[in-house]
Design a protein around this motif. Sequence first.
Motif, short mmCIF file in Angstrom:
data_model
loop_
_atom_site.label_atom_id
_atom_site.label_comp_id
_atom_site.label_asym_id
_atom_site.label_seq_id
_atom_site.Cartn_x
_atom_site.Cartn_y
_atom_site.Cartn_z
N PRO A 211 5.29 17.68 -1.33
CA PRO A 211 6.41 17.28 -0.47
C PRO A 211 5.98 16.74 0.89
N ASP A 212 4.92 17.30 1.47
CA ASP A 212 4.43 16.78 2.75
C ASP A 212 3.99 15.34 2.62
N SER A 213 3.32 15.02 1.52
CA SER A 213 2.86 13.65 1.30
C SER A 213 4.03 12.71 1.09
N VAL A 214 5.03 13.16 0.36
CA VAL A 214 6.22 12.35 0.12
C VAL A 214 6.92 12.03 1.44
N VAL A 215 7.07 13.04 2.29
CA VAL A 215 7.75 12.85 3.57
C VAL A 215 6.94 11.90 4.47
N ALA A 216 5.64 12.11 4.55
CA ALA A 216 4.80 11.26 5.41
C ALA A 216 4.85 9.80 4.96
N THR A 217 4.71 9.59 3.66
CA THR A 217 4.75 8.22 3.13
C THR A 217 6.12 7.60 3.35
N ALA B 37 0.83 -1.21 0.00
CA ALA B 37 0.00 0.00 0.00
C ALA B 37 0.87 1.26 0.00
N GLN B 38 1.98 1.22 0.72
CA GLN B 38 2.87 2.38 0.76
C GLN B 38 3.49 2.67 -0.61
N ARG B 39 3.81 1.62 -1.35
CA ARG B 39 4.35 1.83 -2.70
C ARG B 39 3.32 2.54 -3.57
N ASN B 40 2.07 2.12 -3.47
CA ASN B 40 1.01 2.79 -4.22
C ASN B 40 0.81 4.22 -3.73
N CYS B 41 0.95 4.40 -2.43
CA CYS B 41 0.79 5.73 -1.85
C CYS B 41 1.86 6.68 -2.36
N TYR C 44 8.30 8.18 5.61
CA TYR C 44 8.53 7.86 7.03
C TYR C 44 8.03 6.45 7.36
N TRP C 45 6.76 6.20 7.06
CA TRP C 45 6.19 4.88 7.37
C TRP C 45 6.84 3.79 6.51
N MET C 46 7.15 4.14 5.28
CA MET C 46 7.73 3.18 4.35
C MET C 46 9.13 2.75 4.80
N TYR C 47 9.92 3.70 5.27
CA TYR C 47 11.26 3.37 5.74
C TYR C 47 11.20 2.39 6.90
#
Length: 337
Positions: free
Chosen positions: A215-221, A204-208, A223-226
């Motif tokens: 940029p806020d969305s990239v950072v938030a995604t 789901a994170q890859r799709n997200c 974070y959880w993805m890492y």
Amino acid sequence: MHNIKSWEGMLDLTKVATISLAFVVAACSPPGSSRVTQDVESSLVQSMPSGVEAISFLGDTLTPPLQPDDVRAVYMERYEEAERALAVAPANVDSLIWMGRRTAYLGRYRDAIDIYSEAIGLHPEDARLYRHRGHRYLSVRELDKAIADLERAAELTEGRMDEVEPDGLPNAMNIPTSTLQFNIWYHLALAHYVAGDFEAALDAQRNCLKVSVHPDSVVATSYWMYMTMRRLGLEDEAQELLDSIDAGIEIIESVAYLDLLLLFKGERSLGDLIGPSGDAATLQSTTTSYGLGVWHLLNGRLDDAHGVWESILEGRNQWSAFGYISAEGELARSAVR
């Protein structure tokens, strides 16, 4: 250790066992096997006393968070505006969505879920309704229902043009930073993550990340993805993702997530990130504290991680925050291993 409380002083231990069973089933069942956990969730909802919005993964009863008088006054004003709009057009999907959102901002998550359910009966093909109801099922710890709704929302938006989602609580610059499809995948990933299904979370994170346009969305995604990649042992891919994050990225909302990513990179120190806790805890400090716990975990300090997650639960007024929900999930999964 965290003390389990209840509406009568001590929660019936059978309910605690039932909650633990839900995590065991979620961890051991093959993908798509949700019937048992749905039955568990339904039995818990039916047994909740009046005024309780949810039962935590550890057995605590959760009531609407207290809000400062000035904040609640603003929320009530907007709630009443939504009520008036709905009275004029009771079947209008936008009016129903805003009624649900304004209700949820008052901490009335069950009422918001009911509003979205009514709206789905009228507009069963509108992905926004499943996106918002899925979010609130996540708030009240009904993960299977959240996942089902968010997966349905993803199906309904597949192949369609994405759309900016208006903010219910605008940021300081009054600039929306997310889209409908971003929010669908983001909340779906989080529901899987909280349940401990890191492979599904990563999918789901890859799709997200594909629909993270701000940029806020990239950072938030990211974070959880890492954290998910690290927990799956995908060290090289996790490092590549981390290397793509720069301290100079211009963000509006995702300050805590960026600080945590920079901590993982070694560009922030623990002392830089520690914030208020307990009754003084804020959304940002709760978010940060959960990430600090994961930082300890990834560095082999499990006891320290658990200590941080335990401390998060002392800030009960933040129980709907994703950091709080995630800390609960960590401790609940540890308890049933």
